[in-house]
Design an enzyme around this catalytic site. Structure first.
Site, PDB file in Angstrom:
ATOM      1  NE  ARG A 249      -3.712  -1.375  10.449  1.00  0.00           N
ATOM      2  CZ  ARG A 249      -2.958  -0.488   9.713  1.00  0.00           C
ATOM      3  NH1 ARG A 249      -3.293   0.773   9.328  1.00  0.00           N
ATOM      4  NH2 ARG A 249      -1.944  -1.493   9.329  1.00  0.00           N
TER       5      ARG A 249
ATOM      6  NE  ARG B 195       6.592   0.087   9.815  1.00  0.00           N
ATOM      7  CZ  ARG B 195       5.471  -0.400   9.708  1.00  0.00           C
ATOM      8  NH1 ARG B 195       5.535   0.167   8.348  1.00  0.00           N
ATOM      9  NH2 ARG B 195       4.038  -0.868  10.099  1.00  0.00           N
TER      10      ARG B 195
ATOM     11  CE  LYS C  64      -2.220  -1.070   4.184  1.00  0.00           C
ATOM     12  NZ  LYS C  64      -1.402  -2.336   4.201  1.00  0.00           N
TER      13      LYS C  64
ATOM     14  NE  ARG D 296       7.750  -3.194   5.526  1.00  0.00           N
ATOM     15  CZ  ARG D 296       5.932  -3.406   5.524  1.00  0.00           C
ATOM     16  NH1 ARG D 296       5.367  -2.679   4.290  1.00  0.00           N
ATOM     17  NH2 ARG D 296       5.368  -3.279   6.689  1.00  0.00           N
TER      18      ARG D 296
ATOM     19  NE  ARG E 146       2.331  -4.363  10.990  1.00  0.00           N
ATOM     20  CZ  ARG E 146       3.825  -4.787  10.725  1.00  0.00           C
ATOM     21  NH1 ARG E 146       4.312  -4.948  10.560  1.00  0.00           N
ATOM     22  NH2 ARG E 146       3.161  -4.215   9.863  1.00  0.00           N
TER      23      ARG E 146
HETATM   24  P1  AMP Z   1       1.021   0.791   9.648  1.00  0.00           P
HETATM   25  O1  AMP Z   1       2.080   1.693   8.749  1.00  0.00           O
HETATM   26  O2  AMP Z   1       0.248   1.052   8.531  1.00  0.00           O
HETATM   27  O3  AMP Z   1       1.755  -0.843   8.844  1.00  0.00           O
HETATM   28  O4  AMP Z   1       0.245   0.480  10.863  1.00  0.00           O
HETATM   29  C1  AMP Z   1       1.682   0.518  11.109  1.00  0.00           C
HETATM   30  C2  AMP Z   1       1.208   0.285  12.861  1.00  0.00           C
HETATM   31  O5  AMP Z   1       0.370   1.360  13.141  1.00  0.00           O
HETATM   32  C3  AMP Z   1       0.101  -0.811  13.108  1.00  0.00           C
HETATM   33  O6  AMP Z   1       0.153  -2.220  13.389  1.00  0.00           O
HETATM   34  C4  AMP Z   1      -0.992  -0.186  14.320  1.00  0.00           C
HETATM   35  O7  AMP Z   1      -0.859  -0.881  15.559  1.00  0.00           O
HETATM   36  C5  AMP Z   1      -0.556   1.071  14.324  1.00  0.00           C
HETATM   37  N1  AMP Z   1      -2.010   2.254  13.241  1.00  0.00           N
HETATM   38  C6  AMP Z   1      -1.541   1.963  11.384  1.00  0.00           C
HETATM   39  N2  AMP Z   1      -3.022   2.602  11.176  1.00  0.00           N
HETATM   40  C7  AMP Z   1      -3.922   2.335  12.027  1.00  0.00           C
HETATM   41  C8  AMP Z   1      -5.081   2.011  12.017  1.00  0.00           C
HETATM   42  N3  AMP Z   1      -6.143   2.571  11.028  1.00  0.00           N
HETATM   43  N4  AMP Z   1      -6.414   1.572  13.604  1.00  0.00           N
HETATM   44  C9  AMP Z   1      -5.191   1.616  14.229  1.00  0.00           C
HETATM   45  N5  AMP Z   1      -4.185   1.092  14.307  1.00  0.00           N
HETATM   46  C10 AMP Z   1      -3.417   2.031  12.985  1.00  0.00           C
END
Ligand code: AMP
Length: 208
Positions: free
Chosen positions: A88, A154, A13, A127, A165
């Site tokens: 989400r 990360r 994404k 990654r 996740r």
């Molecule tokens: P991402 O970079 O999108 O993979 O997000 C990393 C982490 O941030 C996720 O595993 C969640 O802990 C938190 N996070 C990101 N977006 C959301 C969301 N829309 N709702 C809740 N937690 C989020």
């Protein structure tokens, strides 16, 4: 052009969003990026969010919805936006629709990037991200190919957290595919192909 990007962690994404932003100049709204910046800055939001992020759990809806509402009001989002990693949960999806409707806006399309779950763990654990510009690369990139910055892994890209996740995704986020299907906004793309091929398909679905 107001776009929602759906897909499991590691589906690509962020990479596809970066390309769309570069080509069309619309705002990239990544809740993960906003939360990581808060963690890095050590703000109260960051300290709160970190507990959830490190465990691979979702940050509470109320927190994330507030962040996105603020971001949607910013000047650069008025020309259009790509939501990456939001919504989400169903609660977030409904709150998004209501916030947009209050602003006289709506989602034009929801693009779901579909990837083989078995390939994801390998993809995410190899990654790497640029500390300076956020470029998403791989373990092969010793420096950032875009700005020369330092590449890092990360904190939540380790195998145990990735598996959680993916579980959280299946439970809370995958049902949103049906939510957007029901609204007639869903387009699905096979993400198990080279980045350029996936991007061409994304543009085809956007009809741009
Ligand atoms: P991402 O970079 O999108 O993979 O997000 C990393 C982490 O941030 C996720 O595993 C969640 O802990 C938190 N996070 C990101 N977006 C959301 C969301 N829309 N709702 C809740 N937690 C989020």
């Amino acid at each position: 052009m107001n776009i929602v990007l759906l897909g499991a962690p590691g589906a690509g994404k962020g990479t596809q969003a970066d390309r769309l932003v570069a080509e069309f100049g619309i705002a990239h709204i990544s809740t993960g990026d906003i939360l990581r910046a808060a963690v890095k800055a050590g703000t109260p939001l960051g300290l709160e969010a970190r507990k959830y992020m490190d465990a691979g759990e979702l940050v509470p809806d109320s927190v994330v919805i507030g962040l996105v509402k603020d971001r949607l009001g910013a000047t650069d989002a008025q020309r259009g936006f790509i939501l990456d990693g939001f919504p989400r949960t169903s609660v977030q999806a409904v709150a998004l629709d209501s916030a947009l409707s209050d602003m006289g806006k709506s989602i034009d399309v929801a693009i779901a990037i579909d990837v083989d779950p078995d390939a994801i763990v390998k993809r995410i654990t190899s990654r790497r991200m640029c500390r300076a510009c956020g470029y998403i690369g791989t373990i092969e990139d010793s420096r950032c190919p875009k700005c020369g910055g330092e590449m890092y892994q990360r904190d939540d890209d380790n195998e145990a957290t990735v598996r959680n996740r993916l579980d959280v995704y299946a439970r809370s986020t995958a049902p949103l595919v049906d939510y957007y299907l029901g609204k007639g906004l869903l387009e699905t793309i096979d993400g198990d192909r080279p980045v350029d091929v996936v991007y061409a398909d994304v543009k085809a679905k956007l009809k741009v």
